[in-house]
Write an enzyme that holds these catalytic residues in place. Structure first.
Site, PDB file in Angstrom:
ATOM      1  N   ASP A  85      44.088  84.372  -0.873  1.00 26.22           N
ATOM      2  CA  ASP A  85      43.768  83.074  -0.262  1.00 26.22           C
ATOM      3  C   ASP A  85      44.988  82.232   0.120  1.00 26.22           C
ATOM      4  O   ASP A  85      44.981  81.004  -0.053  1.00 26.22           O
ATOM      5  CB  ASP A  85      42.851  82.266  -1.187  1.00 26.22           C
ATOM      6  CG  ASP A  85      41.559  82.991  -1.513  1.00 26.22           C
ATOM      7  OD1 ASP A  85      41.336  84.090  -0.973  1.00 26.22           O
ATOM      8  OD2 ASP A  85      40.775  82.462  -2.319  1.00 26.22           O
TER       9      ASP A  85
ATOM     10  N   LYS B  86      35.913  86.508   1.587  1.00 17.71           N
ATOM     11  CA  LYS B  86      35.099  86.376   0.377  1.00 17.71           C
ATOM     12  C   LYS B  86      34.437  85.000   0.334  1.00 17.71           C
ATOM     13  O   LYS B  86      35.080  83.989   0.618  1.00 17.71           O
ATOM     14  CB  LYS B  86      35.976  86.607  -0.866  1.00 17.71           C
ATOM     15  CG  LYS B  86      37.112  85.621  -1.060  1.00 17.71           C
ATOM     16  CD  LYS B  86      38.050  86.118  -2.149  1.00 17.71           C
ATOM     17  CE  LYS B  86      39.062  85.119  -2.615  1.00 17.71           C
ATOM     18  NZ  LYS B  86      38.585  83.868  -3.140  1.00 17.71           N
TER      19      LYS B  86
ATOM     20  N   CYS C  24      41.104  81.187  -8.014  1.00 17.50           N
ATOM     21  CA  CYS C  24      40.799  82.476  -7.362  1.00 17.50           C
ATOM     22  C   CYS C  24      41.640  83.634  -7.894  1.00 17.50           C
ATOM     23  O   CYS C  24      41.158  84.770  -7.959  1.00 17.50           O
ATOM     24  CB  CYS C  24      40.919  82.337  -5.855  1.00 17.50           C
ATOM     25  SG  CYS C  24      39.575  81.322  -5.189  1.00 17.50           S
TER      26      CYS C  24
END
Ligand code: TIU
Length: 231
Positions: free
Chosen positions: A25, A130, A163
């Site tokens: 990310d 995701k 994450c």
């Protein structure tokens, strides 16, 4: 051949031929002002420290021919994959899908959803989109890793306690040995960053091993062959 990588809580044997680097990310939505991270009340500058170490590690991983996978947190434009619970935690006017300076917040295809230019994926490197925090949830990440015969994961990215940690825990349960270069991760909260890293290597590496980018790059480049039993 396995190489010994110096890490906490102890040196660990890693086989680069069966190792993937996962960049979690590293998106504008988290690292730049005007995106999802800032909409949650965070200072995006706090994540910048991870960028250069990630660049160095990516350079080495590509030189060594390691599999590099990038992930992006985000949702469909029609919001059909956004749980009401997640949406309810956003601030009014800055919810998922609301317009912002980098396009609609946390929506696939928008400018803010993209990976920052300095860590842009190379052609052929898989990008996994995701909807959740963990990169295994509702994605084909596990399939990609198993097809490539990956056993070791080097997990980098943001944020350390959200994450990165969610993905690491999912990976650990799936049997991957995880190695985290701490300086390749960052958090909006310094104390959470350090606590998350400590939790990973505690109890004899309950979730994985923690190192830093310089050590990892050095050991993978010039490293000593490791005895099997060190694993
Ligand atoms: N808020 C926060 O720290 N993180 C996230 O929402 N997503 C990721 O960590 N990628």
């Amino acid at each position: 051949m396995k190489t010994l990588v110096h890490a906490q809580p102890y040196p660990v044997a890693v086989d680069a031929a069966h190792t993937a680097v996962i960049m979690i990310d590293m998106q504008r939505d988290f690292l730049e002002p005007g995106g999802f991270g800032e909409s949650l009340g965070n200072d995006t500058r706090l994540l910048q420290s991870a960028v250069e170490p990630c660049q160095s590690l990516l350079t080495l991983a590509r030189q060594l021919g390691m599999l590099v996978i990038h992930t992006r947190e985000g949702h469909r434009a029609d919001l059909t994959d956004v749980p009401a619970m997640k949406q309810a935690r956003c601030k009014p006017g800055a919810a998922i899908g609301d317009p912002g300076p980098m396009g609609r917040i946390l929506i696939r295809g928008e400018v803010g959803h993209d990976i920052i230019p300095s860590l842009k994926p190379k052609p052929g490197e898989p990008v996994v989109d995701k909807p959740g925090k963990g990169a295994f949830y509702a994605t084909d990440l596990d399939l990609l890793l198993r097809q490539a015969k990956i056993q070791y994961l080097i997990t980098c990215g943001v944020t350390t306690e959200v994450c990165v940690s969610s993905t690491l825990r999912e990976a650990n349960d799936r049997g991957y040995l995880c190695l985290v270069p701490g300086d390749c991760c960052a958090s909006y909260f310094s104390e959470f960053h350090h606590a998350a890293l400590a939790m990973i290597s505690a109890q004899g590496a309950i979730f994985g091993f923690v190192t830093d980018s310089n050590t990892l790059i050095h050991d993978l480049t010039t490293g000593t062959p490791a005895a099997e039993k060190k694993l």
